[in-house]
Design a protein around this motif. Structure first.
Motif, PDB file in Angstrom:
ATOM      1  N   UNK A   1       3.095   8.634   4.448  1.00  0.00           N
ATOM      2  CA  UNK A   1       1.626   9.009   3.280  1.00  0.00           C
ATOM      3  C   UNK A   1       0.826   9.020   3.324  1.00  0.00           C
ATOM      4  N   UNK A   2      -0.098   9.559   3.668  1.00  0.00           N
ATOM      5  CA  UNK A   2      -2.278   9.357   3.932  1.00  0.00           C
ATOM      6  C   UNK A   2      -2.248   8.791   3.081  1.00  0.00           C
ATOM      7  N   UNK A   3      -1.874   8.623   1.769  1.00  0.00           N
ATOM      8  CA  UNK A   3      -2.653   8.691   0.753  1.00  0.00           C
ATOM      9  C   UNK A   3      -2.351   6.188   0.058  1.00  0.00           C
ATOM     10  N   UNK A   4      -1.532   6.297   0.411  1.00  0.00           N
ATOM     11  CA  UNK A   4      -1.471   5.334   0.515  1.00  0.00           C
ATOM     12  C   UNK A   4      -1.804   4.144   1.505  1.00  0.00           C
ATOM     13  N   UNK A   5      -1.007   2.541   1.672  1.00  0.00           N
ATOM     14  CA  UNK A   5      -1.622   1.725   2.871  1.00  0.00           C
ATOM     15  C   UNK A   5      -0.380   0.857   3.079  1.00  0.00           C
ATOM     16  N   UNK A   6      -0.236  -0.364   4.448  1.00  0.00           N
ATOM     17  CA  UNK A   6       0.693  -0.582   4.735  1.00  0.00           C
ATOM     18  C   UNK A   6      -0.184  -1.742   4.511  1.00  0.00           C
ATOM     19  N   UNK A   7       0.592  -3.061   4.191  1.00  0.00           N
ATOM     20  CA  UNK A   7       0.106  -4.333   4.150  1.00  0.00           C
ATOM     21  C   UNK A   7       0.722  -5.367   4.993  1.00  0.00           C
TER      22      UNK A   7
ATOM     23  N   UNK B   1       3.811  -7.123   4.818  1.00  0.00           N
ATOM     24  CA  UNK B   1       4.014  -7.227   3.383  1.00  0.00           C
ATOM     25  C   UNK B   1       4.118  -6.668   2.053  1.00  0.00           C
ATOM     26  N   UNK B   2       3.554  -5.928   2.492  1.00  0.00           N
ATOM     27  CA  UNK B   2       4.060  -4.546   1.301  1.00  0.00           C
ATOM     28  C   UNK B   2       3.680  -3.208   1.917  1.00  0.00           C
ATOM     29  N   UNK B   3       4.898  -2.246   1.285  1.00  0.00           N
ATOM     30  CA  UNK B   3       4.685  -0.975   1.327  1.00  0.00           C
ATOM     31  C   UNK B   3       5.040  -0.252   0.535  1.00  0.00           C
ATOM     32  N   UNK B   4       3.024  -0.139  -0.423  1.00  0.00           N
ATOM     33  CA  UNK B   4       3.319   1.010  -1.211  1.00  0.00           C
ATOM     34  C   UNK B   4       3.943   2.286  -1.633  1.00  0.00           C
ATOM     35  N   UNK B   5       4.079   3.020  -0.606  1.00  0.00           N
ATOM     36  CA  UNK B   5       5.426   4.035  -1.115  1.00  0.00           C
ATOM     37  C   UNK B   5       6.512   4.067  -1.075  1.00  0.00           C
ATOM     38  N   UNK B   6       6.763   2.550  -0.551  1.00  0.00           N
ATOM     39  CA  UNK B   6       8.338   2.490  -0.753  1.00  0.00           C
ATOM     40  C   UNK B   6       9.026   3.242  -0.420  1.00  0.00           C
TER      41      UNK B   6
END
Length: 417
Positions: free
Chosen positions: A294-300, A333-338
């Motif tokens: 998901x290019x518009x999202x980030x993975x922390x 820690x977090x995957x915003x796209x889920x």
């Protein structure tokens, strides 16, 4: 016999009188204790020295203070000369025993920092473990903003500089003695904390003073006269550009890079975290990586070292060659796209991203800045039998052509999948 005993007793009494005297007694309440010392370039060959000190103080010698802080500046050819001028306006003598941070303006650091830093370093009260910070703005401006309406006591705030670095790796502390030794070293280069005043705060100050905001379009002018955008560089932030609000308008983010004895550039917070991975820092790094699905999202991701790495240095012909082994462990820690991800594929993706960032950083250090922040020259020097052979090799001229290979292993402990 009695006369000998009397003579010995008299001599003992005289010795006790000499040893028990307080000839150089100094009362703490008679001193003005400096917590921050700033160095700015002034016209000609002069230097502007600024000091911040508590107006009301209690037990300052025991690292406790309270009340308001004041900032005063003096102009002279040396730090010692400026310090003597402060006696004209201040009642008590200035003391640098409690100085926590030495702030050097970027303009001075890019020009002739070493001579003035040694001038302050030779001042008898300056401690070797004083923090060194390079200010993107003037040192006097940074110090004034630092002590103006702080969230916590400024003395405590400077103490926490070292503690905060252990939780973010957004900057790396550098102390005065290590900094001066690195500036003189022939087989490594120096890097110091990079600070600045928030751009929004500076704009508000200009509006309140009726000044016309000379920089249009929301950009700021750096000491070299080049316009800089407010947008973060890469995925990190330079000082003064992080999206923060609050009472404290100063920010410490990234590293000022030195090649030889002059500042040549700066790393942002993300690049500083990447450097920390290469230098086996035990500090936890929180990285925001682009989401491959998901290019518009980030993975922390949080990154920590698993064990001490290894750097091998040798010569292939006359070419300096290095193999750097880096061992890391991570947690998602977090995957915003889920969205759904394959665990092994996600681990490999994070490893490749970290490796790519390391390679980009090493290339910039070699070719853009020519700054050996990894201390590779110090390791290569062990391949030479004598100091004369090492100096004749000319490490600084050969550094840009060095073959540097990075071997990265990453163990993902928790992917959250």
């Amino acid at each position: 016999m009695k006369s000998k005993i009397r003579a010995k007793l008299l001599a003992l009494v005289l010795c006790l009188c000499l040893f028990g005297g307080c000839w150089d007694k100094q009362e703490l309440e008679d001193h003005t204790f400096v917590i921050m010392l700033g160095l700015d370039k002034a016209e000609g060959d002069q230097i502007l020295v600024s000091v911040a000190y508590p107006v009301t103080q209690t037990n300052i010698g025991g690292a406790e203070s309270q009340g308001d802080y004041a900032v005063v500046s003096a102009k002279a050819s040396t730090v010692a000369g400026a310090m003597s001028l402060f006696g004209i306006t201040l009642a008590g003598p200035l003391s640098l025993f409690s100085t926590k941070t030495l702030v050097i303006s970027e303009e001075l650091a890019r020009d002739d920092a070493l001579r003035h830093i040694f001038s302050s370093g030779r001042y008898e009260q300056m401690r070797n473990n004083t923090n060194v910070l390079i200010s993107k703005t003037g040192a006097a401006e940074f110090i004034a903003a630092r002590v103006e309406n702080p969230a916590i006591d400024p003395l405590r705030q400077e103490d926490l500089l070292l503690e905060q670095a252990n939780f973010s790796a957004y900057y790396r502390p550098m102390q005065l003695l290590d900094f001066m030794m690195s500036l003189q070293a022939k087989d490594m280069d120096a890097a110091a904390m990079y600070g600045g005043v928030a751009i929004k705060a500076k704009e508000e100050a200009g509006q309140n003073s009726g000044e016309g905001g000379g920089n249009q379009g929301g950009s700021e002018q750096d000491p070299a006269g080049q316009a800089q955008s407010q947008e973060p560089v890469s995925r990190g932030y330079l000082p003064g550009r992080a999206p923060l609000t609050g009472q404290n308008h100063t920010q410490v983010s990234g590293l000022a890079i030195f090649s030889g004895q002059k500042m040549v550039g700066a790393l942002d917070s993300f690049e500083t975290q990447t450097l920390a991975m290469l230098t086996k820092s035990k500090t936890k790094k929180i990285l925001n990586l682009p989401d491959p699905n998901s290019p518009d999202d980030t993975i922390t991701v949080s990154i920590m070292p698993t064990k001490r790495g290894r750097t091998r240095a040798y010569l292939v012909g006359d070419t300096p060659t290095f193999e750097i082994d880096v061992h890391l462990r991570g947690n998602i820690e977090h995957i915003r796209a889920g969205a759904g991800y394959n665990q092994d594929a996600l681990t490999e993706y994070v490893r490749r991203e970290c490796l790519r960032n390391m390679e980009v950083l090493v290339d910039a250090l070699q070719n853009q800045y020519r700054a050996d922040l990894l201390g590779l020259g110090n390791r290569l020097a062990r391949n030479f039998r004598t100091v004369q052979e090492w100096e004749a090799y000319g490490w600084r001229e050969r550094y840009p052509d060095a073959d540097i290979r990075i071997n990265l292993t990453l163990r993902m402990e928790n992917t959250g999948l």
